[in-house]
Design a protein around this motif. Structure first.
Motif, PDB file in Angstrom:
ATOM      1  N   UNK A  31      31.752  39.007  21.916  1.00 26.52           N
ATOM      2  CA  UNK A  31      31.534  39.499  23.332  1.00 26.52           C
ATOM      3  C   UNK A  31      32.815  39.185  24.097  1.00 26.52           C
ATOM      4  N   UNK A  32      33.370  40.346  25.125  1.00 27.86           N
ATOM      5  CA  UNK A  32      34.450  39.992  25.739  1.00 27.86           C
ATOM      6  C   UNK A  32      34.283  39.559  26.975  1.00 27.86           C
ATOM      7  N   UNK A  33      35.204  38.641  27.368  1.00 20.93           N
ATOM      8  CA  UNK A  33      35.235  37.889  28.730  1.00 20.93           C
ATOM      9  C   UNK A  33      35.733  38.386  29.880  1.00 20.93           C
ATOM     10  N   UNK A  34      35.012  38.963  30.764  1.00 23.50           N
ATOM     11  CA  UNK A  34      35.317  39.921  32.087  1.00 23.50           C
ATOM     12  C   UNK A  34      35.414  38.810  33.265  1.00 23.50           C
ATOM     13  N   UNK A  35      36.658  38.546  33.529  1.00 22.73           N
ATOM     14  CA  UNK A  35      36.594  37.591  34.783  1.00 22.73           C
ATOM     15  C   UNK A  35      36.427  38.275  35.950  1.00 22.73           C
ATOM     16  N   UNK A  36      35.485  38.038  36.748  1.00 21.30           N
ATOM     17  CA  UNK A  36      35.005  38.878  37.927  1.00 21.30           C
ATOM     18  C   UNK A  36      34.945  38.043  39.203  1.00 21.30           C
ATOM     19  N   UNK A  37      34.682  38.782  40.639  1.00 20.19           N
ATOM     20  CA  UNK A  37      34.839  37.903  41.609  1.00 20.19           C
ATOM     21  C   UNK A  37      35.858  37.427  41.895  1.00 20.19           C
ATOM     22  N   UNK A  38      37.265  38.030  41.713  1.00 20.40           N
ATOM     23  CA  UNK A  38      38.358  37.414  41.813  1.00 20.40           C
ATOM     24  C   UNK A  38      38.962  37.846  43.256  1.00 20.40           C
ATOM     25  N   UNK A  39      39.288  36.866  43.932  1.00 19.64           N
ATOM     26  CA  UNK A  39      39.776  37.140  45.457  1.00 19.64           C
ATOM     27  C   UNK A  39      41.094  37.036  45.619  1.00 19.64           C
ATOM     28  N   UNK A  40      41.844  36.843  44.687  1.00 24.17           N
ATOM     29  CA  UNK A  40      43.327  36.658  45.161  1.00 24.17           C
ATOM     30  C   UNK A  40      44.165  36.811  43.960  1.00 24.17           C
ATOM     31  N   UNK A  41      45.430  37.068  43.951  1.00 26.19           N
ATOM     32  CA  UNK A  41      46.191  37.259  42.645  1.00 26.19           C
ATOM     33  C   UNK A  41      46.523  36.150  41.840  1.00 26.19           C
ATOM     34  N   UNK A  42      46.189  34.748  42.443  1.00 25.58           N
ATOM     35  CA  UNK A  42      46.450  33.764  41.433  1.00 25.58           C
ATOM     36  C   UNK A  42      45.088  33.768  40.372  1.00 25.58           C
ATOM     37  N   UNK A  43      43.946  33.876  41.089  1.00 26.11           N
ATOM     38  CA  UNK A  43      42.784  34.263  40.198  1.00 26.11           C
ATOM     39  C   UNK A  43      43.047  35.100  39.015  1.00 26.11           C
ATOM     40  N   UNK A  44      43.842  36.127  39.179  1.00 28.02           N
ATOM     41  CA  UNK A  44      44.201  37.028  38.057  1.00 28.02           C
ATOM     42  C   UNK A  44      45.103  36.367  36.986  1.00 28.02           C
ATOM     43  N   UNK A  45      46.126  35.603  37.605  1.00 27.19           N
ATOM     44  CA  UNK A  45      47.148  34.948  36.734  1.00 27.19           C
ATOM     45  C   UNK A  45      46.179  33.833  36.072  1.00 27.19           C
ATOM     46  N   UNK A  46      45.333  33.082  36.711  1.00 24.68           N
ATOM     47  CA  UNK A  46      44.587  32.054  36.034  1.00 24.68           C
ATOM     48  C   UNK A  46      43.636  32.439  35.087  1.00 24.68           C
ATOM     49  N   UNK A  47      43.114  33.681  35.264  1.00 27.03           N
ATOM     50  CA  UNK A  47      42.224  34.348  34.130  1.00 27.03           C
ATOM     51  C   UNK A  47      42.930  34.572  33.020  1.00 27.03           C
ATOM     52  N   UNK A  48      44.150  35.125  33.019  1.00 26.80           N
ATOM     53  CA  UNK A  48      44.954  35.370  31.907  1.00 26.80           C
ATOM     54  C   UNK A  48      45.366  34.242  31.142  1.00 26.80           C
ATOM     55  N   UNK A  49      45.663  33.223  31.907  1.00 25.04           N
ATOM     56  CA  UNK A  49      45.993  31.679  31.164  1.00 25.04           C
ATOM     57  C   UNK A  49      44.819  31.160  30.604  1.00 25.04           C
ATOM     58  N   UNK A  50      43.651  31.589  31.149  1.00 27.43           N
ATOM     59  CA  UNK A  50      42.230  30.770  30.514  1.00 27.43           C
ATOM     60  C   UNK A  50      41.913  31.600  29.500  1.00 27.43           C
ATOM     61  N   UNK A  51      42.578  32.913  29.134  1.00 29.29           N
ATOM     62  CA  UNK A  51      42.397  33.545  27.826  1.00 29.29           C
ATOM     63  C   UNK A  51      41.208  34.614  28.079  1.00 29.29           C
ATOM     64  N   UNK A  52      41.079  35.152  29.494  1.00 25.85           N
ATOM     65  CA  UNK A  52      39.972  36.300  29.596  1.00 25.85           C
ATOM     66  C   UNK A  52      40.526  37.550  28.965  1.00 25.85           C
ATOM     67  N   UNK A  53      39.552  38.328  28.541  1.00 25.67           N
ATOM     68  CA  UNK A  53      39.977  39.625  27.971  1.00 25.67           C
ATOM     69  C   UNK A  53      40.125  40.362  29.119  1.00 25.67           C
ATOM     70  N   UNK A  54      39.469  40.541  29.913  1.00 23.59           N
ATOM     71  CA  UNK A  54      39.760  41.545  31.387  1.00 23.59           C
ATOM     72  C   UNK A  54      39.480  40.656  32.591  1.00 23.59           C
ATOM     73  N   UNK A  55      40.137  41.220  33.699  1.00 25.40           N
ATOM     74  CA  UNK A  55      39.967  40.907  34.848  1.00 25.40           C
ATOM     75  C   UNK A  55      39.819  41.925  35.802  1.00 25.40           C
ATOM     76  N   UNK A  56      38.676  41.846  36.355  1.00 26.18           N
ATOM     77  CA  UNK A  56      38.209  42.890  37.438  1.00 26.18           C
ATOM     78  C   UNK A  56      38.377  42.447  38.885  1.00 26.18           C
ATOM     79  N   UNK A  57      39.150  43.214  39.711  1.00 33.22           N
ATOM     80  CA  UNK A  57      39.389  42.685  41.124  1.00 33.22           C
ATOM     81  C   UNK A  57      39.425  43.760  42.036  1.00 33.22           C
ATOM     82  N   UNK A  58      39.301  43.578  43.279  1.00 33.84           N
ATOM     83  CA  UNK A  58      39.305  44.423  44.430  1.00 33.84           C
ATOM     84  C   UNK A  58      40.600  45.084  44.479  1.00 33.84           C
TER      85      UNK A  58
END
Ligand code: E4P
Length: 219
Positions: free
Chosen positions: A157-184
């Motif tokens: 199952x792929x981990x889709x990091x959601x409810x991201x509010x700012x660019x740091x959340x995207x960076x942190x999702x990548x560092x945490x190993x998320x497969x996908x980040x969805x953002x406004x």
């Protein structure tokens, strides 16, 4: 890590697709309502623009969710059916996944919910980072926990990091190993930004223009 936009606004999606960096869209009833269209029309339009479009179910009981999920999946091959992390939602996910329908288990706030989603063959699990941060918890820690647990258990199952509010959340999702980040869309725009990039462009352009002036060329 793949990048998705979390919007049902066609103008934003068209722009983001044009930039060549996004490969999917997540929607929910709130985002569809904001776009001012009915669910089916809007989801079908989005599916014409990009692949992997998550569309959310709105019924509550397992059997109703199964019927609804089949209907959403029939709209377009790009549709991924969203169900919530509840006993009824997960039970419906099992039936739908068994029929080959791709499932995104949404409103996930714990590693255990992610394990339940994986147990029924969910395609995506969506931990909501921002909403956890909003109540004083650590959203990214939950993403990291899910990634670690899935790795240890060899879960696909792929981990889709959601409810991201700012660019740091995207960076942190990548560092945490998320497969996908969805953002406004706004956060996607912010990802490009740095004041030194703007200053650098200004300087390069000014220097270029200077060399184009006739007197500069004589020097
Ligand atoms: C993801 O699938 C959801 O639509 C989304 O990320 C929710 O974000 P929010 O907490 O900003 O509403």
């Amino acid at each position: 890590m793949r990048l998705f936009v979390d919007t049902a606004d066609l103008e934003e999606i068209t722009k983001a697709v044009g930039w060549g960096v996004i490969s999917g869209v997540t929607t929910n009833p709130t985002l569809i309502a904001r776009a001012g269209q009915d669910h089916e029309t809007q989801v079908k339009r989005i599916c014409e623009l990009v692949g992997d479009v998550s569309a959310e179910t709105v019924t509550e009981k397992r059997d109703d969710l199964v019927v609804e999920g089949r209907r959403l999946a029939s709209w377009h091959k790009n549709v991924i059916v969203k169900v919530t992390s509840t006993p009824e939602g997960i039970a419906a996910a099992k039936v739908l996944a068994g029929e080959g329908i791709r499932i995104n288990v949404t409103l996930c706030f714990t590693v255990n919910q992610a394990l339940l989603a994986a147990a029924v063959g969910a395609y995506f699990i969506s931990p909501f980072v921002g909403r956890l941060d909003d109540i004083g918890e650590d959203g990214i820690a939950v993403v990291r926990g899910i990634v670690d647990a899935y790795r240890q258990q060899n879960i696909k199952t792929k981990v889709l990091s959601a409810s991201l509010r700012h660019p740091m959340h995207v960076t942190q999702s990548a560092l945490a190993g998320a497969d996908i980040a969805t953002m406004p869309f706004k956060v996607l725009e912010q990802m490009y930004k740095h004041p030194l990039t703007d200053q650098g462009i200004e300087r390069f352009m000014a220097d270029y223009r200077r060399t184009q002036e006739p007197q500069a060329l004589k020097r």
